[in-house]
Motif scaffolding. Sequence first.
Motif, mmCIF file in Angstrom:
data_model
loop_
_atom_site.group_PDB
_atom_site.id
_atom_site.type_symbol
_atom_site.label_atom_id
_atom_site.label_comp_id
_atom_site.label_asym_id
_atom_site.label_seq_id
_atom_site.Cartn_x
_atom_site.Cartn_y
_atom_site.Cartn_z
ATOM 1 N N MET A 320 20.578 -24.908 -47.833
ATOM 2 C CA MET A 320 19.806 -23.663 -47.795
ATOM 3 C C MET A 320 20.131 -22.847 -46.551
ATOM 4 S SD MET A 320 16.077 -24.948 -49.180
ATOM 5 C CE MET A 320 15.906 -25.601 -50.853
ATOM 6 N N LEU A 321 20.286 -23.527 -45.411
ATOM 7 C CA LEU A 321 20.643 -22.825 -44.179
ATOM 8 C C LEU A 321 22.019 -22.178 -44.297
ATOM 9 C CD1 LEU A 321 19.466 -25.391 -41.464
ATOM 10 C CD2 LEU A 321 18.413 -23.186 -41.969
ATOM 11 N N GLN A 322 22.986 -22.923 -44.825
ATOM 12 C CA GLN A 322 24.324 -22.383 -44.976
ATOM 13 C C GLN A 322 24.332 -21.154 -45.876
ATOM 14 O OE1 GLN A 322 26.269 -26.073 -46.250
ATOM 15 N NE2 GLN A 322 27.606 -25.940 -44.467
ATOM 16 N N SER A 323 23.621 -21.246 -46.977
ATOM 17 C CA SER A 323 23.558 -20.124 -47.911
ATOM 18 C C SER A 323 22.962 -18.893 -47.244
ATOM 19 C CB SER A 323 22.732 -20.511 -49.141
ATOM 20 O OG SER A 323 22.576 -19.414 -50.013
ATOM 21 N N ALA A 324 21.868 -19.103 -46.506
ATOM 22 C CA ALA A 324 21.181 -17.969 -45.871
ATOM 23 C C ALA A 324 22.020 -17.356 -44.763
ATOM 24 C CB ALA A 324 19.831 -18.417 -45.327
ATOM 25 N N MET A 325 22.672 -18.189 -43.942
ATOM 26 C CA MET A 325 23.424 -17.666 -42.803
ATOM 27 C C MET A 325 24.775 -17.082 -43.214
ATOM 28 S SD MET A 325 22.537 -20.248 -39.626
ATOM 29 C CE MET A 325 23.159 -21.723 -40.416
ATOM 30 N N ASN A 326 25.404 -17.672 -44.235
ATOM 31 C CA ASN A 326 26.714 -17.182 -44.661
ATOM 32 C C ASN A 326 26.618 -15.918 -45.507
ATOM 33 O OD1 ASN A 326 27.897 -19.334 -43.361
ATOM 34 N ND2 ASN A 326 28.088 -20.574 -45.208
ATOM 35 N N GLU A 327 25.602 -15.871 -46.354
ATOM 36 C CA GLU A 327 25.475 -14.739 -47.271
ATOM 37 C C GLU A 327 24.552 -13.653 -46.736
ATOM 38 O OE1 GLU A 327 24.429 -16.154 -51.139
ATOM 39 O OE2 GLU A 327 25.876 -17.803 -51.067
ATOM 40 N N LYS A 328 23.978 -13.904 -45.553
ATOM 41 C CA LYS A 328 23.095 -12.936 -44.908
ATOM 42 C C LYS A 328 21.897 -12.564 -45.771
ATOM 43 C CE LYS A 328 25.984 -12.826 -41.513
ATOM 44 N NZ LYS A 328 25.690 -13.591 -40.276
ATOM 45 N N LYS A 329 21.484 -13.483 -46.637
ATOM 46 C CA LYS A 329 20.279 -13.269 -47.426
ATOM 47 C C LYS A 329 19.665 -14.630 -47.721
ATOM 48 C CE LYS A 329 22.557 -13.221 -51.955
ATOM 49 N NZ LYS A 329 22.746 -12.463 -53.221
ATOM 50 N N THR A 330 18.374 -14.643 -47.928
ATOM 51 C CA THR A 330 17.658 -15.893 -48.156
ATOM 52 C C THR A 330 17.182 -15.963 -49.595
ATOM 53 O OG1 THR A 330 16.924 -15.929 -45.854
ATOM 54 C CG2 THR A 330 15.748 -17.344 -47.406
ATOM 55 N N GLU A 331 17.642 -16.967 -50.332
ATOM 56 C CA GLU A 331 17.169 -17.188 -51.691
ATOM 57 C C GLU A 331 15.950 -18.099 -51.652
ATOM 58 O OE1 GLU A 331 20.228 -18.628 -54.206
ATOM 59 O OE2 GLU A 331 21.609 -16.985 -53.778
ATOM 60 N N MET A 332 14.898 -17.699 -52.359
ATOM 61 C CA MET A 332 13.643 -18.456 -52.329
ATOM 62 C C MET A 332 13.708 -19.652 -53.281
ATOM 63 S SD MET A 332 12.286 -16.862 -50.003
ATOM 64 C CE MET A 332 12.612 -15.319 -49.175
ATOM 65 N N VAL A 333 14.533 -20.621 -52.896
ATOM 66 C CA VAL A 333 14.739 -21.804 -53.722
ATOM 67 C C VAL A 333 13.841 -22.929 -53.230
ATOM 68 C CG1 VAL A 333 16.416 -23.540 -54.453
ATOM 69 C CG2 VAL A 333 17.119 -21.150 -54.175
ATOM 70 N N HIS A 334 13.202 -23.605 -54.156
ATOM 71 C CA HIS A 334 12.412 -24.789 -53.822
ATOM 72 C C HIS A 334 13.076 -26.014 -54.461
ATOM 73 C CE1 HIS A 334 8.576 -22.142 -53.305
ATOM 74 N NE2 HIS A 334 9.404 -22.061 -52.287
ATOM 75 N N LYS A 335 13.295 -27.040 -53.670
ATOM 76 C CA LYS A 335 13.934 -28.258 -54.169
ATOM 77 C C LYS A 335 13.032 -29.459 -53.918
ATOM 78 C CE LYS A 335 18.117 -31.027 -54.173
ATOM 79 N NZ LYS A 335 19.545 -31.120 -53.774
ATOM 80 N N TRP A 336 12.953 -30.322 -54.933
ATOM 81 C CA TRP A 336 12.141 -31.536 -54.829
ATOM 82 C C TRP A 336 13.064 -32.745 -54.776
ATOM 83 C CZ3 TRP A 336 7.009 -30.855 -54.153
ATOM 84 C CH2 TRP A 336 6.495 -29.609 -54.509
ATOM 85 N N VAL A 337 12.854 -33.601 -53.784
ATOM 86 C CA VAL A 337 13.636 -34.818 -53.629
ATOM 87 C C VAL A 337 12.837 -35.984 -54.189
ATOM 88 C CG1 VAL A 337 14.646 -36.433 -51.960
ATOM 89 C CG2 VAL A 337 14.851 -33.957 -51.605
ATOM 90 N N ASN A 338 13.433 -36.735 -55.114
ATOM 91 C CA ASN A 338 12.728 -37.834 -55.764
ATOM 92 C C ASN A 338 12.822 -39.121 -54.966
ATOM 93 O OD1 ASN A 338 11.985 -36.261 -58.012
ATOM 94 N ND2 ASN A 338 13.924 -36.660 -59.029
ATOM 95 N N PHE A 339 11.852 -40.005 -55.204
ATOM 96 C CA PHE A 339 11.859 -41.335 -54.625
ATOM 97 C C PHE A 339 12.665 -42.279 -55.519
ATOM 98 C CE2 PHE A 339 7.913 -39.583 -52.908
ATOM 99 C CZ PHE A 339 7.914 -40.044 -51.609
ATOM 100 N N ASN A 340 13.153 -43.323 -54.901
ATOM 101 C CA ASN A 340 13.714 -44.429 -55.657
ATOM 102 C C ASN A 340 12.762 -45.613 -55.481
ATOM 103 O OD1 ASN A 340 15.469 -46.192 -57.049
ATOM 104 N ND2 ASN A 340 16.471 -46.804 -55.133
ATOM 105 N N VAL A 341 12.209 -46.118 -56.582
ATOM 106 C CA VAL A 341 11.241 -47.210 -56.506
ATOM 107 C C VAL A 341 11.941 -48.529 -56.781
ATOM 108 C CG1 VAL A 341 9.061 -48.125 -57.362
ATOM 109 C CG2 VAL A 341 9.423 -45.652 -57.307
ATOM 110 N N ILE A 342 11.790 -49.487 -55.879
ATOM 111 C CA ILE A 342 12.412 -50.797 -56.048
ATOM 112 C C ILE A 342 11.346 -51.886 -55.917
ATOM 113 C CG2 ILE A 342 14.612 -50.004 -55.102
ATOM 114 C CD1 ILE A 342 13.880 -51.501 -52.501
ATOM 115 N N LYS A 343 11.666 -53.065 -56.421
ATOM 116 C CA LYS A 343 10.771 -54.207 -56.287
ATOM 117 C C LYS A 343 11.309 -55.081 -55.160
ATOM 118 C CE LYS A 343 8.458 -57.747 -59.070
ATOM 119 N NZ LYS A 343 8.376 -58.353 -60.419
ATOM 120 N N GLN A 344 10.487 -55.302 -54.146
ATOM 121 C CA GLN A 344 10.912 -56.080 -52.991
ATOM 122 C C GLN A 344 10.248 -57.434 -53.017
ATOM 123 O OE1 GLN A 344 11.240 -53.884 -49.358
ATOM 124 N NE2 GLN A 344 10.588 -55.608 -48.102
ATOM 125 N N LEU A 345 11.050 -58.480 -53.162
ATOM 126 C CA LEU A 345 10.526 -59.849 -53.225
ATOM 127 C C LEU A 345 11.127 -60.705 -52.112
ATOM 128 C CD1 LEU A 345 10.703 -60.515 -57.068
ATOM 129 C CD2 LEU A 345 8.697 -59.929 -55.718
#
Length: 345
Positions: A320-345
């Motif tokens: 997002m920083l690269q896009s905003a600084m290189n293109e001289k405009k800010t796109e209002m993008v929202h991104k969600w990062v998912n969890f990885n669920v594991i079983k710990q034994l």
Amino acid sequence: MQGEPTSEYKKIRQYVHGLIFQSNGQSVQIPTILELAKKFGVCRQTVSKAMKELTAEGYVIGRKGIGTFTNPAKFMEHQAGERFPVIGIFFRDGHGTHLSTYDAHVAAALLKRISLLPAIVQLATAEGTTPEQIKSAVKSRNFDAIVWEQPDEKRLEALQLFTAETGTPVVTTGEVYDGFPGVAINLEKAGYDCAKLLIAEGRKHPVFMGNYGPWLRQVKGFRRAYEEAGIPLNDKLFLKHQNLDALRNIIELGVPVDAIFNHPNLLRNEIFHLMQEMHIDVENECRLICNSLAASVNPEFRGYVYQIDFDQVAEAVVQMLQSAMNEKKTEMVHKWVNFNVIKQL
């Protein structure tokens, strides 16, 4: 004079450092002591102290009869002859210099990844009691872009004023907000995925620790999974705070409990130790769930772990920083990062 002298003194130093990194290797004139005193609302003695130390440290050079200038040599020490963008990273109310375990992991990932842009990165603070004061404090730092972890309403208003006035890119983390690009962890999906695992094991009586604030999104996903499975939940087992005594009472009263979703702030695995104390089998009788930070401090932990991918958050921020600084405009993008669920034994 507004604020503490030490605080105002630091603002002047930060302002001069900002001028150095913005100068692109050129020597630029610094405002006079009177001008700086007026700009920051401090006495001349405070400005003089800051300027004397900056001069002694080689950041500024005095030219008799002309004025005071930034020292290009200090720019070259950090930039290797090329001007890198300067990125400020702020946390929550913008005042904090002490980071929680979670915030420290966010900061580490952001510092490592953003520096490879390449960029100069600073964990920054912005003091002030009103949005206008906070905006002015941020503006005086001359950042090329800003990353802010979970700004509150006052800080959001200040950032709106700041971006409207300067056009400087701002990316938020931890939460997403209207008017700003941002990256957040998908708490609702984490709750949903964890609940699906419990349902697959036939667990119908979970306790949810931390039914408040941002974790309500985890609650929402958790409840949705059980609703889809047609399994009713006991609302009394959704505890508003991390109350171990309440959990102990629930178990001692014989209320059915076959799983416990551990709030992320319980990093010392108090629940795990409580289960050991009460001789409850956490591998079969009562399944435990916590985040990867909590599990990492207890090698004996048994249960499900939802892993927080801080590096993925940082990578999305950099894009997002690269896009905003290189293109001289800010796109209002929202991104969600998912969890990885594991079983710990």
